[in-house]
Scaffold this motif. Structure first.
Motif: not given
Lengths: 460, 341
Positions: B211-218, B220-223, B278-282
């Motif tokens: 969840v935090a990764t979604l918020l850390v950079h737009p 990633i959220a968009e992806r 893979i989730g982070l790499a995406i």
């Protein structure tokens, strides 16, 4: 002098790589020695060879571990502290370092496990194969590192693109640059001598303290054999390497010999105090004409002096001049030790009965390490002010990091390495003090298995 | 036909880093678990279970660093100064724990106690530092041109600390499940308990980090299709197998711990790591220095990449072959196998 990130990064690199080179220069030779011992044991079934193997493999395990962990640092430090160097050099020597990991590091690491812990899992022949592969791995590693370093000393086989970046034009000329063969031979011989000096010192110490048992006497004689062959050979190879320096790095040669003027009949300075401020030697003890004779092969030959180069293109002289003399002086002592030991072996009952010789061998134990570090100082400081000779200056190669970070990391490296080094040296010296055990009753006892050693000690 | 060399090399480096995490992960996890062992003898067994392989495991880290230098020099020269302090911290910690393998057996009472502590502390600090590097990488690096242009502490944020703690939980899970496989008796019972706790912590922290990764950079959220506080299902759906693999992995971990079945729980933990990786790499692909330099801009000259590809094609199968052989050689329970001593 202001302590900026450049000077701190240089200090850090010098410190971490000088610390690191101690271990490879020992383990390259020791791995080959272990392979020879195990091979001789397999052929002759003389238990003294096995006792020596089981003893030295413990020393090897400690030294190799310290070499591995201090080596990991170097593969990251090129980026943390020398990012511009990485950008410039990688298109040419990147593959060389990648090949080192793929051909050497994995080989060494994997078969080291078999070598130390696989005694009962694999048969004696396969175990010998593992030891041999580790030994070959150490030599392959030296091959790639010397190849990359030789290219940095005298870059060939590349082209500069319009945007200033480098490209390899001929990989053969990159990998086998002109100075590489001599420098590789010089380093491998240095490693073999370093190991032989340690083995000789440990064996002599053992004989002095506990009498002339078979294993230490065998170790001593093998070490003398190595001095007698490798030390004179090293003088020849070193001289060839020096001739290459004169050809491709005349400024380094001038610093090595503290030549300031370009002239024929250069004197040879036995001792001198070179001073860059006055562009001369404050004092010197010299032999007339000998300098030209040694460096160029003829007293009439003209040899370049430092004044032929602009002040900003000259390497530091004092440290290069003296490091070279330390290296050569120790090399001559090694030749003398080999000749003395050889004479004792041929003409007397044996070297193990000559106390002066045994003490001399003990005193020379650390000489290989000192000579290796002194030699690398000559090579690396003598290349200054360039990191890639003639292509990239050291001052332009540094990372965009602040002095605060670099001083913190340098301090941390110094503290941690001081602890690791002194403890490692203590444990190795303690092992050497105990010496090889008499051949074990149980011939299947695994060599170098720390578990076996650990059960004898205190558990924590 | 011309090969897409930068893409192939991105895959090779990604594989090397993944293999490093999976292999040295259990090494480091076992180090972190060191203080929780019941006796010095248990600690010896824990260390013996990894002693023949740790050096090879760590070599993947050298390939990761050396490979980045050789294949993506501009990424290497931007990332290393950006992550200067955590990288140095990791190296120092790895030194202390690495020499402990030998030093612990040569020390007498105080020396041995010191190196026991150094092994545990070094393992923990190295893991935290790797987490800070990972977090600092994902949250992005300030670039000017192709060079790092940020501050010395950019990598220190609540997000990177969260990632670091999450990585500790993950490595402990790898270490505990590895011990279930390689040990027996009381130590295995203890390892199962550690694995339960680590599995719960890993699952929880992985969810929070996601969840935090979604918020850390737009980006990633968009992806992941997370725009304006709502998920766009057409973007999210194709990616759902990734978290699903993680959930399957967790189920396998649970099954493996309950039955103490060989390497099953370790295999499940590997699925969890694969999913997270893979989730982070995406989120950051194709950037190799998020979010200012893609892998093509960072790549080395084609002739260097081509030469190295030939080398890797020949050498990597051999490396993998003898690595597998060494693992096979040292398979089985530590201590339960009389041949080990």
């Amino acid at each position: 002098m202001e302590l900026d990130a450049l000077i701190l990064s240089r200090l850090q690199f010098a410190f971490t790589i000088a610390f690191h080179i101690i271990f490879p220069s020992f383990t390259i030779g020791l791995a080959s020695y272990l392979a020879v011992l195990e091979g001789l044991w397999l052929v002759t079934r003389n238990e003294a060879f096995k006792a020596l193997y089981l003893f030295w493999v413990k020393v090897f395990a400690i030294s190799f571990g310290m070499g591995v962990v201090s080596g990991v640092v170097l593969s990251y430090q090129l980026g943390t502290n020398w990012s511009v160097f990485s950008q410039v050099a990688s298109p040419v020597i990147g593959p060389l370092l990648a090949f080192e990991v793929l051909t050497a590091f994995f080989l060494e690491a994997s078969f080291l496990g078999v070598m130390l812990f696989g005694w009962k899992k694999v048969g004696p022949r396969l175990h010998f194969a593992a030891t041999t592969l580790v030994a070959i791995g150490t030599l392959i590693s030296a091959f790639w590192i010397l190849s990359a370093n030789s290219w940095m000393q005298h870059p060939t086989g590349f082209e500069t693109l319009p945007d200033g970046t480098l490209r390899a034009a001929d990989w053969w000329k990159v990998i086998f640059s002109p100075t590489f063969p001599e420098r590789f031979a010089h380093m491998v011989l240095a490693a073999y001598l370093t190991t032989a000096l340690v083995v000789g010192a440990a064996s002599a110490w053992r004989i002095l303290k506990r009498g002339a048992d078979e294993a230490p006497c065998l170790g001593l004689r093998m070490a003398i054999g190595m001095f007698a062959i490798a030390a004179p050979l090293q003088l020849v190879v070193g001289d060839l390497s020096g001739k290459e320096v004169m050809r491709v790095q005349p400024a380094k040669l001038a610093a090595i010999e503290a030549f300031w003027e370009t002239r024929t009949e250069q004197p040879f300075h036995i001792a001198a105090w070179p001073d860059r401020a006055t562009e001369g030697n404050r004092f010197e003890i010299s032999v007339p004409k000998l300098g030209s004779l040694i460096t160029a092969g003829s007293a009439a030959a003209e040899v370049k002096g430092l004044k032929a180069f602009a002040p900003q293109d000259r390497p530091p002289v004092f440290i290069v001049f003296w490091s070279f003399r330390v290296m050569v002086g120790l090399g001559l002592l090694m030749i003398a030790l080999g000749a003395w030991g050889g004479w004792l072996m041929w003409r007397t009952r044996g070297p193990e009965y000559s106390r002066p010789f045994l003490w001399a061998a003990v005193a020379m134990g650390p000489a290989g390490f000192v000579a290796v570090i002194a030699g690398w100082i000559v090579a690396e400081v003598g290349r200054q002010p360039y990191v890639i000779y003639g292509v990239l200056r050291t001052a332009d190669a540094v990372s965009p990091v602040g002095p605060g970070q670099v001083s913190a990391s340098l301090l941390a490296f110094m503290i941690i390495y001081a602890v690791v080094f002194s403890v490692g040296a203590l444990y190795i010296l303690r092992l050497i003090g105990e010496g090889p055990e008499t051949p074990p009753e149980d011939a299947d006892e695994p060599p170098g298995n720390p578990l076996a050693a650990g059960t004898k000690g205190v558990r924590a | 036909m011309s090969l897409d060399l930068p893409l192939i090399w991105a895959a090779i480096i990604a594989t090397a880093v993944l293999l490093y995490v999976l292999l040295d992960g259990f090494d480091l996890g076992i180090g972190i678990l060191f203080p929780f062992a019941a006796s010095p003898a248990e600690r010896d067994t824990m260390m013996d279970s990894i002693a023949p392989v740790w050096d090879g495991n760590e070599t993947w880290l050298v390939l990761g660093g050396g490979g980045l230098f050789a294949a993506f020099p501009f990424a290497y020269s931007a990332l290393m100064p950006a992550l200067y302090l955590p990288v140095i911290l990791m190296l120092l910690a790895l030194i202390l724990r690495g020499v402990a393998f030998e030093f612990r057996h040569h020390g007498r009472a105080r020396g041995k106690a010191f190196w026991t502590g150094a092994f545990a502390g070094g393992s923990l600090v190295a893991t935290l530092a790797q987490g800070l590097v990972l977090g600092g990488f994902i949250q992005g690096v300030t670039l000017k041109g192709r060079d790092f242009a940020g501050g010395p502490f950019d990598w220190l944020t609540p997000y990177t600390l969260l990632v670091a703690v999450g990585l500790v939980a993950g490595y402990v899970l790898l270490g505990a499940t590895y011990l279930i496989w390689r040990t027996s008796g009381d130590l295995q019972v203890r390892a199962r308990r550690w694995a339960w706790i680590a599995a719960a912590a890993t699952a929880g922290l992985l969810a929070i980090v996601s969840v935090a990764t979604l918020l850390v950079h737009p980006r990633i959220a968009e992806r992941w299709g997370f725009v304006d506080g709502a998920f766009d299902l057409s973007a999210l759906f194709p990616l759902l197998p990734i978290p699903l693999v993680g959930l399957v992995g967790l189920a396998v971990v649970v099954l493996g711990i309950r039955r103490a079945h060989h390497a099953t729980s370790l295999g499940g933990a590997y699925l969890v790591f694969l999913s997270g990786y893979i989730g982070l790499a995406i989120g950051f692909f194709p950037y190799i220095v998020p979010y200012g330099m893609d892998f093509r801009a960072a790549a080395n000259a084609d002739n260097a990449l081509g030469l190295m590809l030939v080398g890797v094609g020949i050498l990597l199968p051999a490396v993998l072959g003898y690595t597998v052989w060494v693992y096979w050689l040292f398979r089985g329970k530590v201590g339960g196998d009389a041949g080990y001593h």
